[in-house]
Design a protein around this motif. Sequence first.
Motif, mmCIF file in Angstrom:
data_model
loop_
_atom_site.group_PDB
_atom_site.id
_atom_site.type_symbol
_atom_site.label_atom_id
_atom_site.label_comp_id
_atom_site.label_asym_id
_atom_site.label_seq_id
_atom_site.Cartn_x
_atom_site.Cartn_y
_atom_site.Cartn_z
ATOM 1 N N ARG A 26 0.812 -1.215 0.000
ATOM 2 C CA ARG A 26 0.000 0.000 0.000
ATOM 3 C C ARG A 26 0.851 1.274 0.000
ATOM 4 N N GLN A 27 1.881 1.332 0.844
ATOM 5 C CA GLN A 27 2.672 2.550 0.946
ATOM 6 C C GLN A 27 3.348 2.892 -0.382
ATOM 7 N N GLY A 28 3.959 1.897 -0.997
ATOM 8 C CA GLY A 28 4.616 2.125 -2.276
ATOM 9 C C GLY A 28 3.627 2.479 -3.379
ATOM 10 N N ALA A 29 2.470 1.804 -3.367
ATOM 11 C CA ALA A 29 1.445 2.067 -4.374
ATOM 12 C C ALA A 29 0.920 3.494 -4.251
ATOM 13 N N GLU A 30 0.656 3.930 -3.042
ATOM 14 C CA GLU A 30 0.116 5.282 -2.849
ATOM 15 C C GLU A 30 1.170 6.346 -3.126
ATOM 16 N N SER A 31 2.433 6.050 -2.850
ATOM 17 C CA SER A 31 3.506 6.999 -3.172
ATOM 18 C C SER A 31 3.604 7.212 -4.684
ATOM 19 N N HIS A 32 3.546 6.125 -5.433
ATOM 20 C CA HIS A 32 3.604 6.228 -6.894
ATOM 21 C C HIS A 32 2.350 6.906 -7.428
ATOM 22 N N ALA A 33 1.195 6.593 -6.839
ATOM 23 C CA ALA A 33 -0.061 7.216 -7.256
ATOM 24 C C ALA A 33 -0.017 8.720 -7.025
ATOM 25 N N ALA A 34 0.547 9.149 -5.910
ATOM 26 C CA ALA A 34 0.644 10.577 -5.609
ATOM 27 C C ALA A 34 1.510 11.295 -6.639
ATOM 28 N N GLN A 35 2.552 10.633 -7.124
ATOM 29 C CA GLN A 35 3.408 11.224 -8.154
ATOM 30 C C GLN A 35 2.620 11.455 -9.440
ATOM 31 N N TRP A 36 1.769 10.490 -9.792
ATOM 32 C CA TRP A 36 0.965 10.650 -11.001
ATOM 33 C C TRP A 36 -0.073 11.765 -10.827
ATOM 34 N N LEU A 37 -0.689 11.864 -9.655
ATOM 35 C CA LEU A 37 -1.648 12.944 -9.422
ATOM 36 C C LEU A 37 -0.964 14.299 -9.548
ATOM 37 N N SER A 38 0.223 14.408 -9.002
ATOM 38 C CA SER A 38 0.970 15.650 -9.099
ATOM 39 C C SER A 38 1.309 15.967 -10.556
ATOM 40 N N ALA A 39 1.732 14.949 -11.313
ATOM 41 C CA ALA A 39 2.095 15.155 -12.722
ATOM 42 C C ALA A 39 0.904 15.618 -13.550
ATOM 43 N N GLN B 69 -4.772 14.733 -3.083
ATOM 44 C CA GLN B 69 -4.669 13.288 -2.903
ATOM 45 C C GLN B 69 -5.744 12.719 -1.977
ATOM 46 N N THR B 70 -6.150 13.480 -0.957
ATOM 47 C CA THR B 70 -7.082 12.948 0.032
ATOM 48 C C THR B 70 -8.537 13.299 -0.267
ATOM 49 N N ARG B 71 -8.786 13.969 -1.377
ATOM 50 C CA ARG B 71 -10.163 14.305 -1.727
ATOM 51 C C ARG B 71 -10.889 13.090 -2.288
ATOM 52 N N ARG B 72 -12.185 13.033 -1.994
ATOM 53 C CA ARG B 72 -13.025 11.982 -2.552
ATOM 54 C C ARG B 72 -13.777 12.511 -3.773
ATOM 55 N N LEU B 73 -14.455 11.606 -4.455
ATOM 56 C CA LEU B 73 -15.075 11.937 -5.738
ATOM 57 C C LEU B 73 -16.006 13.143 -5.627
ATOM 58 N N GLY B 74 -16.781 13.226 -4.549
ATOM 59 C CA GLY B 74 -17.722 14.327 -4.372
ATOM 60 C C GLY B 74 -17.067 15.671 -4.168
ATOM 61 N N GLU B 75 -15.766 15.676 -3.908
ATOM 62 C CA GLU B 75 -15.032 16.920 -3.679
ATOM 63 C C GLU B 75 -14.227 17.352 -4.906
ATOM 64 N N LEU B 76 -14.428 16.670 -6.019
ATOM 65 C CA LEU B 76 -13.681 16.970 -7.240
ATOM 66 C C LEU B 76 -14.629 17.467 -8.333
ATOM 67 N N SER B 77 -14.134 18.357 -9.179
ATOM 68 C CA SER B 77 -14.892 18.760 -10.362
ATOM 69 C C SER B 77 -14.852 17.628 -11.381
ATOM 70 N N GLY B 78 -15.664 17.749 -12.431
ATOM 71 C CA GLY B 78 -15.667 16.719 -13.457
ATOM 72 C C GLY B 78 -14.312 16.557 -14.115
ATOM 73 N N GLY B 79 -13.657 17.672 -14.410
ATOM 74 C CA GLY B 79 -12.340 17.609 -15.027
ATOM 75 C C GLY B 79 -11.301 17.013 -14.100
ATOM 76 N N GLN B 80 -11.361 17.367 -12.831
ATOM 77 C CA GLN B 80 -10.417 16.798 -11.860
ATOM 78 C C GLN B 80 -10.633 15.298 -11.716
ATOM 79 N N ALA B 81 -11.892 14.875 -11.672
ATOM 80 C CA ALA B 81 -12.178 13.438 -11.542
ATOM 81 C C ALA B 81 -11.634 12.670 -12.745
ATOM 82 N N GLN B 82 -11.742 13.241 -13.961
ATOM 83 C CA GLN B 82 -11.204 12.550 -15.137
ATOM 84 C C GLN B 82 -9.683 12.503 -15.101
ATOM 85 N N ARG B 83 -9.050 13.499 -14.526
ATOM 86 C CA ARG B 83 -7.599 13.447 -14.369
ATOM 87 C C ARG B 83 -7.201 12.349 -13.389
ATOM 88 N N VAL B 84 -7.993 12.168 -12.349
ATOM 89 C CA VAL B 84 -7.750 11.048 -11.434
ATOM 90 C C VAL B 84 -7.892 9.727 -12.190
#
Length: 244
Positions: free
Chosen positions: A127-140, A147-162
Motif C-alpha cells: 500500500r505505501q509504495g502504491a500510494e507513493s507512486h499514485a501521488a506522483q501521477w496525481l501531481s504530474a 490526494q485525500t479528496r473523494r469523488l464528491g469533492e472533485l470537479s468533473g475535469g479533476q475526476a477525469q484526471r484522477v
Amino acid sequence: MMNRPAPLPAPILAARGLRKTYGTTHALDGVDLNVEAGESVAIMGPSGSGKTTLMHILSGILTPDAGSVQFAGDGTGATEVTSLNEEARAKLRREHLGFVFQDGLLLPELTAVENVALPLMLSGVPRQGAESHAAQWLSALGLDGMQTRRLGELSGGQAQRVAIARAQVADPHVVFADEPTGALDSATSASVLDALLDSTVGRGRTLVMVTHDQTTADRCSRLVRMADGRMVADSASAAAGGAR
C-alpha cells in the motif's frame, strides 16, 4: 549476398476477422485492424456502429464470436488475447492495459490517491509504495494537494484526471478510452484531452479512443470510422494510398 532488410516490428494490436452478434444484430461483421505502437487512434461512428464493441474486444473485456486479437506489447512476443481464459485476460488488462471511461468509474468511498493506487495494490504492490507512486501521477496531472479528496469533492475535469492517473499508474502499453471527455464542457474537455495525450503518446505509449466528437478525434494521429459493424474508413489507409 544481398542484405535482407530488418523485419518491421509487429503492430502492438492486430485484429483479424472480428465478428460479434447480439441476437440478430451484427455488432461486428468481419473487422481487421492493426494498431501500431505509439499511435493515437480515434474510433468514431453512430450509435450501434460497433465502435465500443470493437474497443472491448481489442482490450479483452469481451471475446468475439469469431476472429482473433494479438497483443505484442509485453516483451514476450505476440499473445493471442482471444484464446486466453477470463482470468488470464484480467491479468493482461491489469498489467499491460489502462482504461479511462466517460464517467471515470472511480470508487466514491476512496480518496483520489487510493483510487489511483488500486491497480498497483491489486497486482501485489504494498500500500505505501502504491500510494507513493499514485501521488506522483496525481501531481504530474496537476492534482497536487488533492490526494485525500473523494469523488464528491472533485470537479468533473479533476475526476477525469484522477481516472487518467489510475489508467497510467501501472505504466500500461496501451490505454483504452471510451468517450473520456463526453461529459465535460469544451474548455475542460480540451484540458483533459491534453493530459490524456501527453501521458500516453507523449511517453511513446499507445492510445485507442472511442469518441463521438470530431474535435477530439482530430487530435489523434489516426481516425477509424465504423458503420453497421464494419470499418468503413481508416485515415492510415487513405494516407498510404495517397503516398503511392
